[in-house]
Design an enzyme around this catalytic site. Structure first.
Site, PDB file in Angstrom:
ATOM      1  CE  LYS A   1      -3.954   1.906   2.562  1.00 42.53           C
ATOM      2  NZ  LYS A   1      -4.878   1.696   3.687  1.00 42.53           N
TER       3      LYS A   1
ATOM      4  CB  SER B   1      -7.716   3.700   2.630  1.00 39.74           C
ATOM      5  OG  SER B   1      -7.051   3.013   3.657  1.00 39.74           O
TER       6      SER B   1
ATOM      7  CB  SER C   1      -8.388   0.687   5.352  1.00 36.86           C
ATOM      8  OG  SER C   1      -9.128   1.882   5.400  1.00 36.86           O
TER       9      SER C   1
END
Lengths: 549, 549
Positions: free
Chosen positions: B129, B204, B228
């Protein structure tokens, strides 16, 4: 609502009534400073009660488990000595003799009927700092506004100690708010140091320390936000342990600054016999406190870690000694204790190198600022209940009042917490790179350092807490162990010299006459890695044995 | 300073240049919604590359360790497929092919020379990420203001993955600020769902989920503050794990709301093969991350806990199924997945009882309020660097903008944190008392529940996060596992009925046409006790096996 002074007067009457009349003694006059000999000479204790109260925790537990001594006898002996101690140094808050003896009798009964102990602390009286709620009792934390609030249930730690077979038997004094390094409040007054009543016991677990120093309790529970287990233990010649966050349950206890999650207060043991540290921690952790307190770390007691598998099995350890923290130079007795410890460890075959402190001022300051982020609002909310004044000094004459700064925003608080977090990373790396200096292949196994730049001092001079608070900031477990006592001949004042700054000089000037501190205990601190309580306890035992050898 | 749009344009150019020209394909038109078949039919991948990228993590590691497949071949195959995925759903941020292949070649060389793997993840490409800093690369977190900030060192987790032998090979898209349940920012644009590009991947960690769903990565690292990792995994048909606070190192990664210590974001694995969860967690924990990150819990990987010693060794488990959270009723596909899972578990000999949720609205709301305590100041501080606007909606047409509330004081924040702490205690007790209902002598072993009240939905409708966020609030580890896909015939709209409130009805109305959600993955969540990652992984494997039986 009655005036707060009237509420205090009524509470004081209730406390007085809770003391059995036959246990009242005639304490020596205030001018008698050292009262450590009084309990055994005052005539209240039998020879057997003196023997019991002078026995170490581990031997007490053996004799209780074998039935050689009953819990009723042991609890009675310690209770009597605790009440004597209270009359000397004003160390108790809640006194509940009948209740404790009923509990002790139940345990004796259980052992007689089943032949089995209830748990690893079977029959042992344990004293508790005045935060650990017990069902049906008040817990005031020195706040007049909390008088009359009777707990509906036990704190989780109290439940666990009871499950383990302990007998909670007294609660002990703290400063109003707990946010002080000494012990005084409007309800119960001031706790003084049994070695010299003109000196402080430190705080906030000052009642606990004074009680145990007089052997009015074999083992007690203190709490530590910035040194509140360690400085009182050090000032009163005890062993103490500040565990990492979340190793010992806090749930259901009362506190100041509740909801401050970043650098929380922790509970830990204080005791006059070193075995008490392991006995307490092992019993509590083995009770799986994470099933009762959501903030407790799910981590079993690790006998491998106690046996120092990560530290070469305890052979040829390498300690780092921190002589001063780069901010305030310790007084001569502390320096002598460090030298004694270094010599003892080297004689025992261990290595000792210098520990270089980094950013101790920043770490202590930022953590203090995190606490101050909402302190004023917190104290005002609590004291508004009765309108009691917020105590602003621990001096006898009220000089040098503390001005608490106002609150900040959540975003500002986060910036402080971020700075502290980043500094923790720097310190971790700083520790790890010592592997290149130790010669063991490992980083330094533990740090040995002062618990304060001074020993027990006259009231109101608890100026500097960073020697303990940095380890709270870093969340390193830290123990206290006794080394010696102040000897004015050996610990003469050193000549004036260059100082780090005016504050360093102010602390230097406090030691203007070594006689002031005569016979005060001198203890040191041993610091390990986060959540390494087992290893810290074992290494403290190793240092203690080396000093006694 | 150039205008922020110009900074974006330059960064977009750099990203475009980082893609090897020969890996550019002609993606299908936007009207082609399901693109999951495209990578294998577009002609860029060889049959062997298709085989490699369709292989499970554990088998990949075996073949890499044996030398049957080289890391260069495996990394190349996944890189090519990742670049295809990016052209389909816009999932990547940083692309660094040469660097990854140099690393892969070094690993191949090491294995050839020594016959030994570097570590348990030898040769495996891992996607990250866009928070996990890699030395020399930018990490923007979707902020224009962070473009041009090149990391001076790796995040601790990146260092550990490299130590374990992994090959970090791409970074993946996030929403600006990370504080959204979808994935869109001004720099890299919007990531869409490979199963239906008119639907969101959630956020996210949305870039990560879309990439792995297209098998452009075997294993990736997401982060989870309020769901997330879990919602993107659930919306894209993956396995994912949100570990407890402090089990996986976060140090050295960038984030929003830094210094918010109370309910921190955590990193965890996302993967298309269930074995990836254990492989990742065991490798990371066994690397002793507490020696590199001061916030990591010193707790070894516990094979006993994985073998469910505290859960009857995994025989005759008792699961609690939460059908809805008492706030928002899930859509029909979610209900069907719960029924399927219940039936499968019962068939496998386990017991399933209903889980009664308590205080889910309070827990979710108070945790959201903790995040909001300083969010506005945080976002304004960051974006002030370039003057980029703060994104206020994830809708395509910009309707329903989010109004972020202003900050509060530190004292007010502490009150929220205190309320959350007290509610955690209530929930812990609530779980413990289920021992009286399970018939196993133990409390419920794990909870099975929705990850959201809906599957992947049209952009801008990520209205409700409490199905994941309550477990962040409670710090319970939680996994995601796939169950089925939406079938409009089986998952017909249910007739209008009474609702908890207007919001519940609004969510009900979103499912007005099942065809909108056709073929969307349906996953569920499995929730365990704090710091019990090992047991959660094993129980997820048990549930997964039951569903596949």
């Amino acid at each position: 609502m009655p005036h707060w002074t009237q509420i205090v007067a009524e509470k004081q009457q209730r406390q007085l009534k809770s003391i059995p009349q036959e246990w009242l003694v005639s304490p020596p006059p205030d001018s008698t400073l050292d009262v450590t000999g009084f309990p055994e000479t005052c005539g209240l204790l039998s020879a057997r009660e003196i023997e019991i109260t002078n026995t170490s925790t581990d031997v007490l537990l053996e004799k209780l488990a074998s039935g050689e001594w009953t819990s009723v006898d042991v609890t009675t002996a310690f209770y009597k000595r605790a009440i004597i101690a209270h009359q000397l140094v004003n160390c108790l808050t809640e006194i509940f003799v009948d209740r404790a003896l009923v509990r002790a009798a139940e345990l004796d009964d259980h052992l007689k009927k089943t032949g089995k102990v209830v748990g690893p602390l079977h029959g042992l009286p344990i004293s508790l700092k005045d935060q650990l709620c017990i069902k049906g009792l008040e817990t005031t934390v020195g706040y007049v506004s909390w008088i009359g609030q009777y707990a509906e249930k036990n704190a989780v730690l109290v439940d666990i100690l009871i499950e383990c077979g302990a007998v909670p038997f007294v609660r002990t004094n703290v400063p109003q708010t707990i946010m002080w390094g000494e012990t005084y409040n409007y309800i119960f007054g001031r706790t003084t140091n049994p070695y010299n009543r003109s000196l402080t016991t430190s705080g906030s677990s000052g009642g606990e320390a004074a009680l145990i120093a007089l052997k009015g309790s074999p083992l007690g529970v203190g709490s530590d936000l910035g040194g509140s287990i360690r400085r009182p233990s050090a000032f009163c010649g005890l062993y103490g342990l500040r565990p990492s966050y979340g190793r010992v349950p806090y749930c259901g206890a009362v506190n100041s600054l509740e909801g401050q999650d970043s650098s929380p207060s922790v509970f830990g043991p204080m005791t006059s016999s070193i075995g008490g540290l392991k006995t307490f921690m092992k019993a509590v952790v083995n009770a799986k406190p994470w099933l009762k307190d959501p903030l407790v770390v799910r981590k079993q007691w690790d006998e491998d870690e106690y046996n120092l598998v990560d530290h070469g099995s305890g052979k040829n350890l390498c300690f780092g000694i921190m002589w001063d923290d780069g901010v305030v130079v310790p007084h001569p007795p502390i320096k002598r204790a460090l030298e004694m410890t270094k010599a003892a460890l080297e004689k025992a075959g261990h290595k000792v190198i210098d520990w270089k402190p980094i950013k101790h001022k920043l770490l202590g300051d930022v953590t203090r600022d995190v606490f101050n982020a909402g302190t004023v609002e917190d104290l005002m909310m609590v004291t508004s209940g009765t309108g009691e004044p917020i105590i602003s000094t621990m001096e006898l004459d009220g000089s040098e009042p503390l001005l608490r700064t106002g609150g900040i925003t959540a975003y500002q608080l986060w910036q402080l917490q971020k700075l502290r977090r980043d500094t923790r990373k720097e310190y971790l790396d700083h520790w790890e790179v010592t592997a290149s200096e130790t010669g063991t292949g490992r980083p330094v196994d533990a740090i040995i350092c002062p618990a304060a730049p001074y020993v027990a001092h006259p009231h109101g001079k608890s100026w500097y807490r960073h020697y303990t608070m940095v380890w709270n900031a870093l969340d390193y477990p830290a123990s206290i162990f006794p080394v010696t006592t102040v000897d004015p001949t050996l610990d003469a004042r050193i000549p004036s010299h260059e100082f780090y700054d005016d504050f360093d000089k102010k602390v230097y000037d406090m030691y203007d006459d070594p006689e002031t501190f005569k016979n005060a205990p001198v203890c040191l601190q041993l610091v390990g890695r986060t959540l390494e309580e087992e290893a810290v306890i074992k290494m403290t035992e190793i240092v203690d044995a080396a000093l006694l050898a």
